[in-house]
Design an enzyme around this catalytic site. Structure first.
Site, PDB file in Angstrom:
ATOM      1  CG  HIS A 164      -0.261 -10.623   1.609  1.00 54.57           C
ATOM      2  ND1 HIS A 164       0.347 -11.637   1.677  1.00 54.57           N
ATOM      3  CD2 HIS A 164      -0.038  -9.932   0.350  1.00 54.57           C
ATOM      4  CE1 HIS A 164       1.052 -11.945   0.704  1.00 54.57           C
ATOM      5  NE2 HIS A 164       0.606 -10.672  -0.307  1.00 54.57           N
ATOM      6  CD  GLU A 180       6.814   2.486   2.353  1.00 63.30           C
ATOM      7  OE1 GLU A 180       7.712   2.226   3.115  1.00 63.30           O
ATOM      8  OE2 GLU A 180       6.487   3.618   2.351  1.00 63.30           O
ATOM      9  CE  LYS A 181       8.268  -8.242  -0.712  1.00 68.26           C
ATOM     10  NZ  LYS A 181       8.875  -8.750  -1.958  1.00 68.26           N
ATOM     11  CG  ASP A 182       6.523  -5.629  -4.259  1.00 65.17           C
ATOM     12  OD1 ASP A 182       7.451  -6.199  -4.894  1.00 65.17           O
ATOM     13  OD2 ASP A 182       5.892  -6.318  -3.714  1.00 65.17           O
ATOM     14  CG  MET A 224       6.864 -10.471   6.480  1.00 63.15           C
ATOM     15  SD  MET A 224       6.228 -12.102   7.183  1.00 63.15           S
ATOM     16  CE  MET A 224       6.358 -11.913   9.003  1.00 63.15           C
TER      17      MET A 224
HETATM   18  O1  PAF Z   1       2.287  -6.921  -5.196  1.00 60.24           O
HETATM   19  C1  PAF Z   1       1.774  -7.971  -5.839  1.00 60.24           C
HETATM   20  O2  PAF Z   1       1.301  -8.967  -5.366  1.00 60.24           O
HETATM   21  C2  PAF Z   1       1.062  -7.971  -7.291  1.00 60.24           C
HETATM   22  O3  PAF Z   1       2.200  -7.365  -8.126  1.00 60.24           O
HETATM   23  C3  PAF Z   1      -0.180  -7.295  -7.437  1.00 60.24           C
HETATM   24  C4  PAF Z   1      -0.176  -5.840  -6.886  1.00 60.24           C
HETATM   25  C5  PAF Z   1      -1.195  -7.960  -6.599  1.00 60.24           C
HETATM   26  C6  PAF Z   1      -0.801  -7.295  -9.008  1.00 60.24           C
HETATM   27  O4  PAF Z   1      -0.560  -8.713  -9.334  1.00 60.24           O
END
Ligand code: PAF
Length: 283
Positions: free
Chosen positions: A37, A151-153, A187
């Site tokens: 983050h 990009e992890k998600d 992470m």
């Molecule tokens: O990736 C995340 O942490 C969540 O899916 C997000 C983008 C903050 C939406 O709640």
């Protein structure tokens, strides 16, 4: 550091800053912040006058109630971490469920050109409706110039790009490379919930992805998938939910490799009760 708990106050604050010509970056999070983050926030700080970090565990994107209840909530520690980056140019927006949903804790229903049916969409019922609902709402409240997603998600990132395109939301979505622990584990806020044993074995996921990438140079997607499945069968502490090689753009599983397309391998694994995801670019 400014910590704002409601959307009206946040909107007023941001409107005043925009009136002074300031650019606004946005990093939406569910808290339990880690270095991944922080790297998104740093990217935002490089490019914008200020960065809004939202911290909100969004109930509508959880398909599993227990996961929602157990999701780590560590607001004070999160604020302390953000303070190590900047005291003056970060705003934390930590709304209540009521501030966001106004008594109606429900998702809107979305289509994202079919991206929502693949992988996480297939395994987590309603997940991307929940993500679409909260991200759209947050973008409307924060009105950022740039918004940063990891990009992890990767599927989430593609879906948010599609959301912004289909709903004409005036923001530039910036994808950021995966931040990994020294041993390769991507992470994630969920990593803190791993048992010691599972934490030790979890880097096996990325190690397998890296070898799968090498194998994909000479083998078919089917052969590579079978090889990965075999590796996880030998690993009693990890349970493979899916390993899929997909087209980077459409996220559809690859049938026949083409040199004109780019591919990515996506994986979801259970380490005990904790579900971990990761992915890797293949070409
Ligand atoms: O990736 C995340 O942490 C969540 O899916 C997000 C983008 C903050 C939406 O709640």
């Amino acid at each position: 550091m400014k910590k704002i708990l409601n959307k009206t106050e946040l909107s007023h604050h941001i409107d005043a800053l925009k009136a002074q010509g300031k650019s606004v970056g946005f990093v939406p999070t569910m808290g339990a912040l880690h270095n991944g983050h922080l790297s998104l926030v740093n990217k935002g700080l490089e490019k914008n006058d200020l960065v809004v970090v939202s911290i909100f565990v969004n109930p509508t994107q959880f398909d599993n109630q227990e996961d929602l209840v157990k999701y780590p909530r560590t607001l004070d520690a999160d604020v302390a971490l953000l303070l190590t980056l900047s005291d003056t140019t970060i705003i934390v927006y930590a709304p209540s469920v009521e501030d966001i949903y106004e008594g109606n804790v429900k998702s809107q229903s979305f289509t994202f050109d079919g991206l929502e049916h693949e992988m996480e969409g297939a395994f987590r019922d309603g997940h991307f409706d929940g993500v679409g609902t909260i991200v759209k709402r947050l973008l409307e409240i924060v009105k950022p110039d740039f918004a940063y997603f990891g990009e992890k998600d990767f599927q989430q990132l593609q879906i948010i790009k599609k959301l912004v395109e289909l709903h004409h939301i005036p923001v530039k979505i910036v994808g950021c490379t995966i931040h990994r622990a020294e041993d390769g584990l991507a992470m994630s806020s969920r990593n803190t919930r791993l048992t010691k044993e599972h934490r030790v074995i979890a880097p096996f996921i990325y190690k397998t992805l890296k070898t799968a990438k090498v194998k994909f140079g000479t083998k078919s997607a089917k052969d590579v998938t079978e090889w990965v499945e075999k590796q996880f069968k030998k690993q009693p502490l990890l349970e493979l939910e899916y390993f899929i090689i997909a087209d980077t753009k459409t996220l559809k599983p690859v049938k026949r490799k083409s040199t004109k397309k780019t591919y990515r391998a996506f994986i979801a694994v259970y380490a005990g009760d904790i579900r971990l995801i990761d992915n890797i670019a293949l070409n």
